[in-house]
Design a protein around this motif. Structure first.
Motif, PDB file in Angstrom:
ATOM      1  N   TYR A   1      53.280  73.414 -25.503  1.00 54.82           N
ATOM      2  CA  TYR A   1      53.223  72.819 -26.211  1.00 54.82           C
ATOM      3  C   TYR A   1      52.247  71.584 -25.521  1.00 54.82           C
ATOM      4  CZ  TYR A   1      51.330  69.956 -29.911  1.00 54.82           C
ATOM      5  OH  TYR A   1      51.381  69.018 -30.745  1.00 54.82           O
ATOM      6  N   LEU A   2      53.501  71.223 -25.088  1.00 58.68           N
ATOM      7  CA  LEU A   2      53.567  70.119 -23.943  1.00 58.68           C
ATOM      8  C   LEU A   2      52.122  70.330 -22.083  1.00 58.68           C
ATOM      9  CD1 LEU A   2      56.527  68.953 -24.125  1.00 58.68           C
ATOM     10  CD2 LEU A   2      55.259  68.121 -25.678  1.00 58.68           C
ATOM     11  N   ILE A   3      52.417  71.150 -21.716  1.00 59.68           N
ATOM     12  CA  ILE A   3      51.380  71.562 -21.180  1.00 59.68           C
ATOM     13  C   ILE A   3      50.137  71.905 -20.867  1.00 59.68           C
ATOM     14  CG2 ILE A   3      53.532  71.060 -19.845  1.00 59.68           C
ATOM     15  CD1 ILE A   3      53.435  74.778 -19.058  1.00 59.68           C
ATOM     16  N   TYR A   4      50.365  72.261 -21.701  1.00 55.27           N
ATOM     17  CA  TYR A   4      49.025  73.064 -22.241  1.00 55.27           C
ATOM     18  C   TYR A   4      47.608  72.950 -22.028  1.00 55.27           C
ATOM     19  CZ  TYR A   4      44.817  76.232 -24.125  1.00 55.27           C
ATOM     20  OH  TYR A   4      44.045  76.761 -24.199  1.00 55.27           O
ATOM     21  N   ASN A   5      47.462  71.468 -21.947  1.00 57.91           N
ATOM     22  CA  ASN A   5      46.385  70.640 -21.498  1.00 57.91           C
ATOM     23  C   ASN A   5      46.128  70.728 -20.314  1.00 57.91           C
ATOM     24  OD1 ASN A   5      45.371  70.038 -24.393  1.00 57.91           O
ATOM     25  ND2 ASN A   5      46.676  68.364 -24.748  1.00 57.91           N
TER      26      ASN A   5
ATOM     27  N   ILE B   1      61.207  70.695 -17.361  1.00 61.98           N
ATOM     28  CA  ILE B   1      60.845  69.516 -15.959  1.00 61.98           C
ATOM     29  C   ILE B   1      60.606  68.949 -14.732  1.00 61.98           C
ATOM     30  CG2 ILE B   1      62.486  67.177 -14.507  1.00 61.98           C
ATOM     31  CD1 ILE B   1      65.117  67.935 -15.339  1.00 61.98           C
ATOM     32  N   THR B   2      59.911  70.725 -14.448  1.00 59.70           N
ATOM     33  CA  THR B   2      59.012  71.123 -13.125  1.00 59.70           C
ATOM     34  C   THR B   2      57.447  71.251 -14.026  1.00 59.70           C
ATOM     35  OG1 THR B   2      60.407  71.813 -11.430  1.00 59.70           O
ATOM     36  CG2 THR B   2      58.256  72.765 -11.186  1.00 59.70           C
ATOM     37  N   ALA B   3      57.851  71.939 -15.103  1.00 59.53           N
ATOM     38  CA  ALA B   3      56.553  71.929 -15.813  1.00 59.53           C
ATOM     39  C   ALA B   3      56.586  71.057 -16.777  1.00 59.53           C
ATOM     40  CB  ALA B   3      56.811  73.126 -16.811  1.00 59.53           C
ATOM     41  N   LEU B   4      57.204  70.045 -16.796  1.00 62.63           N
ATOM     42  CA  LEU B   4      56.234  68.695 -17.502  1.00 62.63           C
ATOM     43  C   LEU B   4      56.208  67.746 -16.887  1.00 62.63           C
ATOM     44  CD1 LEU B   4      59.326  68.048 -20.180  1.00 62.63           C
ATOM     45  CD2 LEU B   4      57.391  68.775 -20.514  1.00 62.63           C
ATOM     46  N   SER B   5      56.595  67.585 -15.684  1.00 62.38           N
ATOM     47  CA  SER B   5      56.194  66.377 -14.124  1.00 62.38           C
ATOM     48  C   SER B   5      54.458  67.255 -13.617  1.00 62.38           C
ATOM     49  CB  SER B   5      56.812  66.058 -13.221  1.00 62.38           C
ATOM     50  OG  SER B   5      58.711  66.115 -14.053  1.00 62.38           O
ATOM     51  N   SER B   6      54.955  68.284 -13.418  1.00 57.38           N
ATOM     52  CA  SER B   6      53.227  69.228 -12.899  1.00 57.38           C
ATOM     53  C   SER B   6      52.118  68.700 -13.609  1.00 57.38           C
ATOM     54  CB  SER B   6      54.022  70.258 -12.614  1.00 57.38           C
ATOM     55  OG  SER B   6      54.995  70.008 -11.360  1.00 57.38           O
TER      56      SER B   6
ATOM     57  N   SER C   1      51.553  67.725 -17.589  1.00 53.43           N
ATOM     58  CA  SER C   1      51.411  66.941 -18.896  1.00 53.43           C
ATOM     59  C   SER C   1      51.995  64.769 -18.480  1.00 53.43           C
ATOM     60  CB  SER C   1      53.130  67.443 -19.982  1.00 53.43           C
ATOM     61  OG  SER C   1      54.276  67.063 -19.702  1.00 53.43           O
ATOM     62  N   GLU C   2      51.820  64.689 -19.359  1.00 51.81           N
ATOM     63  CA  GLU C   2      51.654  62.834 -18.945  1.00 51.81           C
ATOM     64  C   GLU C   2      53.030  62.642 -19.386  1.00 51.81           C
ATOM     65  OE1 GLU C   2      48.679  61.425 -21.140  1.00 51.81           O
ATOM     66  OE2 GLU C   2      46.745  62.325 -19.988  1.00 51.81           O
TER      67      GLU C   2
END
Length: 241
Positions: A133-137, A189-194, A196-197
């Protein structure tokens, strides 16, 4: 040199020293290429460790463990050049295969209760959907399924680590499970950093620290799965320091 790989204490000191140096190098752009040495040295150390405990593992299990480390090593090298998106996703693909080899290595012939796993399955799926949900966009269409498969592989590692409970020694079970938890931290953390905002403080350093902890505990935990004897010159058991 051989003594380093026959003692958890000695090996741990060497391994975490390399990890610390790698984290420092990662934050110094002027010596970036030196990371090829520092980052390679982490999995190389684990690979040599596995070879030193070769006699305690079945050939098939050794193949799975060595293959996992080799695929993670290739992924690590590719990830050093993550400015190129094609190389970045190729690295993720190698990490995915590495995790699947860990799944094969962690599998056991012991019977287990599916009812006991249900809460963990729900937790894992909920966690994946939350991250998605956090990285979808930020995900491109071509990488959507690759990232989904990667997290599914991570969930499989978690579940297969859980079902080892009554098939291996207590210390082996706990170490591997601890390694899997660190893996979740690193992957998230990798997914969020790559993609998402969401801003995670010290994300680059944390990713490497958690990744290093993941590899260390899962490999050492696997080598603990046969509590045969205490350290002596004729035994390679990791039951005690």
């Amino acid at each position: 040199m051989n003594k380093i790989f026959k003692s958890k204490l000695h090996f741990g000191v060497v391994y975490f020293t390399i990890l610390l140096i790698d984290v420092i190098v990662k934050n110094i752009s002027e010596v970036f290429l030196f990371r090829i040495v520092t980052k390679s040295s982490l999995l190389l150390a684990l690979f040599i460790l596995v070879l030193n405990h070769n006699s305690e593992q079945k050939k098939r299990n050794m193949f799975y463990l060595k293959s996992a480390l080799m695929f993670f090593w290739v992924g690590d090298m590719l990830m050093l050049f993550d400015d190129n998106m094609a190389v970045y996703f190729l690295a993720i693909f190698f990490f995915l295969i590495g995790k699947l080899f860990y799944v094969l290595r962690l599998s056991t012939k012991k019977d287990f209760s599916m009812n006991r796993l249900v809460p963990y399955v729900f937790f894992g799926v909920a966690f994946i959907f939350m991250v998605y949900y956090l990285i979808y966009n930020g995900l491109c269409k071509s990488c959507f399924f690759l990232i989904l498969l990667y997290f599914f592989a991570a969930l499989l590692v978690f579940l297969f680590a859980l079902i080892r409970k009554n098939a291996v020694t207590r210390i082996s079970y706990r170490l591997v499970l601890l390694g899997v938890v660190f893996s979740f931290f690193s992957d998230t953390i990798t997914a969020l950093s790559s993609f998402s905002e969401v801003s995670v403080p010290f994300s680059e350093s944390l990713i490497m620290v958690f990744y290093g902890l993941f590899q260390f505990f899962i490999v050492v935990g696997i080598l603990e799965d046969k509590n045969v004897c205490i350290f002596n010159k004729n035994c390679k058991s990791w039951s005690k320091i």
